[in-house]
Design an enzyme around this catalytic site. Structure first.
Site, mmCIF file in Angstrom:
data_model
loop_
_atom_site.group_PDB
_atom_site.id
_atom_site.type_symbol
_atom_site.label_atom_id
_atom_site.label_comp_id
_atom_site.label_asym_id
_atom_site.label_seq_id
_atom_site.Cartn_x
_atom_site.Cartn_y
_atom_site.Cartn_z
ATOM 1 N N ASP A 225 30.095 18.545 78.736
ATOM 2 C CA ASP A 225 29.765 17.418 79.635
ATOM 3 C C ASP A 225 28.435 16.822 79.187
ATOM 4 O O ASP A 225 27.660 17.477 78.491
ATOM 5 C CB ASP A 225 29.586 17.927 81.081
ATOM 6 N N ASP A 227 25.101 16.160 80.814
ATOM 7 C CA ASP A 227 24.483 16.570 82.076
ATOM 8 C C ASP A 227 24.211 15.317 82.918
ATOM 9 O O ASP A 227 24.412 14.180 82.468
ATOM 10 C CB ASP A 227 23.211 17.386 81.785
HETATM 11 N N1 ADE Z 1 27.147 24.648 81.228
HETATM 12 C C1 ADE Z 1 28.005 23.657 80.931
HETATM 13 N N2 ADE Z 1 27.529 22.444 81.302
HETATM 14 C C2 ADE Z 1 26.312 22.696 81.871
HETATM 15 C C3 ADE Z 1 25.315 21.860 82.446
HETATM 16 N N3 ADE Z 1 25.459 20.544 82.515
HETATM 17 N N4 ADE Z 1 24.185 22.465 82.922
HETATM 18 C C4 ADE Z 1 24.036 23.807 82.847
HETATM 19 N N5 ADE Z 1 24.945 24.642 82.311
HETATM 20 C C5 ADE Z 1 26.070 24.086 81.829
#
Ligand code: ADE
Length: 290
Positions: A225, A227
């Site tokens: 993703d 963040d």
């Molecule tokens: N693991 C996978 N995506 C994450 C995210 N955006 N923040 C923290 N850990 C994750």
């Protein structure tokens, strides 16, 4: 049922994260239920045999599922000391750790892989993070938290799979946050301003404990993703992480298998036995010798 004992030393281990709970194409030969002075690991350790592609020899690899067999262990509850101690107790000297991560950079797209070379610690001190306590004092160097020799092998393997759709970023700074909640937008933007490339909840204390145990440790990250800093995509959710992980599981498994095959070759024997770091911690021990 598989045998509960395996007496030959096993030098290489994989710690599988979210989405990488098993490795197909390997023969399971034993499952070890180990108890350490720090308790039980996240799951029984499976010993797998892999026939090395260049010499046809069977090489043993240990596999441990970080979040348990049913993904029931949250990142802040992972028994990292027991995990590292259990692997070390069967002879492991090299760990390939796998982790789903969020991307903090536009050019690191969901489903890309990153071989990080730095970590910023944003855990909150609630996880037991050292083997040295209660009188034993040690300060191990951690300037380079990952093992560059293992990283070189990992990068070469990743690039060899580019034709199959593996996109690999050779370096990156991994922010390890506490969780289990994801970051706020302000935090996410702060980490970007610090030069963070990707973010997870699992690299620490695992990498620190591996260093204390004189085990060569390298993480392979898979972006699931952007963040929450990213404005044109939805904020990260568990469904998003799991969905991308699943969609890219074939690539992830190919990647890890290629790394294991390469590490199993004779030419990497020294790296796999971590001869370059064996004995390093004794110089860090500052407990007075009686
Ligand atoms: N693991 C996978 N995506 C994450 C995210 N955006 N923040 C923290 N850990 C994750």
């Amino acid at each position: 049922a598989l045998p509960k004992e395996y007496t030959d030393p096993v030098r290489i281990a994989v710690i599988g994260g979210t989405g990488l709970r098993e490795l197909p194409g390997f023969t399971q030969v034993a499952t070890l239920d180990i108890t350490t002075p720090w308790g039980k690991p996240s799951a029984p350790i499976t010993i797998l045999h892999h026939k090395c592609s260049n010499n046809g020899q069977d090489v043993a690899v240990a596999f441990l599922s970080r979040h348990g067999l049913h993904h029931q262990i949250a990142p802040h509850e992972v028994p990292a000391r027991a995990n590292i101690a259990a692997l070390r107790s069967i002879g492991v000297r090299t760990i390939i750790a796998f982790s789903a991560v969020g991307s903090l950079q536009e050019h690191i797209k969901p489903r890309d892989f990153v071989v990080p070379d730095q970590i910023i610690d944003r855990t909150k001190g609630i996880r037991p993070f050292t083997f040295f306590e209660g009188g034993a004092v040690a300060h191990v160097p951690f300037g380079d938290p990952f093992d560059e020799r293992v990283a070189k092998v990992v990068r070469a393997c990743g690039h060899s799979l580019e034709g199959e759709g593996v996109v690999l970023h050779d370096r990156g700074t991994l922010v390890c946050m506490e969780g289990p909640q994801f970051s706020t937008r302000a935090e996410s933007n702060l980490y970007r301003s610090w030069g963070g490339s990707v973010i997870n909840m699992s690299a620490l204390p695992e990498a620190k404990l591996a260093r204390e145990a004189e085990i060569a440790y390298q993480m392979i990250c898979m972006s699931t993703d952007y963040d929450c800093w990213h404005e044109s995509t939805e904020d990260v959710t568990v469904e998003m992480v799991m969905g991308n992980m699943k969609a890219n599981a074939v690539n992830a498994k190919h990647f890890v298998t290629a790394v294991l095959d390469e590490l199993a070759k004779d030419e990497h024997a020294e790296v796999v036995q971590a001869k370059h770091i064996a004995g390093s911690v004794k110089f860090g021990v500052s407990t007075p010798v009686p």
